[in-house]
Design a protein around this motif. Structure first.
Motif, short mmCIF file in Angstrom:
data_model
loop_
_atom_site.label_atom_id
_atom_site.label_comp_id
_atom_site.label_asym_id
_atom_site.label_seq_id
_atom_site.Cartn_x
_atom_site.Cartn_y
_atom_site.Cartn_z
N CYS A 46 -5.81 2.26 7.61
CA CYS A 46 -5.19 2.98 6.50
C CYS A 46 -6.15 4.02 5.93
O CYS A 46 -7.36 3.80 5.86
N CYS B 231 0.86 -1.19 0.00
CA CYS B 231 0.00 0.00 0.00
C CYS B 231 0.89 1.24 0.00
O CYS B 231 1.81 1.34 0.81
N CYS C 152 -6.46 -1.96 0.17
CA CYS C 152 -5.65 -2.18 1.36
C CYS C 152 -6.51 -2.84 2.44
O CYS C 152 -7.61 -2.39 2.71
N CYS D 32 0.29 3.22 3.70
CA CYS D 32 0.72 2.68 4.98
C CYS D 32 1.85 1.67 4.85
O CYS D 32 2.44 1.27 5.85
N LYS E 85 -5.95 5.15 2.83
CA LYS E 85 -6.14 4.89 1.40
C LYS E 85 -6.84 3.55 1.26
O LYS E 85 -6.27 2.51 1.56
ZN LIG Z 1 -2.81 0.96 3.41
#
Ligand SMILES: [Zn+2]
Length: 95
Positions: A37, A9, A32, A12, A39
């Motif tokens: 996270c 990812c 993810c 993260c 995103k």
């Molecule tokens: Zn992530």
């Protein structure tokens, strides 16, 4: 010969990534699995550079270091409208 690519990812750095289909141009999307996270889904390459991670922060940094709108747009390969919308977000504009 088998080839493999470890996908992490971009937000993260977690390697707990699942496939999440394809976009309209058949580029694979990933999701993810880290619940903390920021995103949720991402692609490895974006067609539009403005979607890449870190572009928004770079635009703000360049604006703080006295780079103009056209200068920033030329260097980063994004449009002038993208730069203006990052510097002056829609909800902060006075009409
Ligand atoms: Zn992530």
């Amino acid at each position: 010969m088998a080839c493999s690519q470890t996908i992490t990812c971009p937000a993260c750095g977690s390697s707990e990534v699942r496939k999440a289909g394809y976009n309209a141009h058949d580029v694979p999307r990933y999701r993810c699995a880290n619940e903390l996270c920021s995103k949720k889904s991402f692609m490895l390459t974006y067609r539009y550079k403005a979607y890449e991670l870190g572009i928004k922060e770079t635009i703000v940094d360049m604006a703080l270091n006295s780079s103009g709108v056209r200068d920033t747009a030329r260097v980063l390969g994004v449009s002038k409208g993208t730069v203006i919308s990052m510097i002056y977000p829609r909800n902060s504009r006075q009409s």
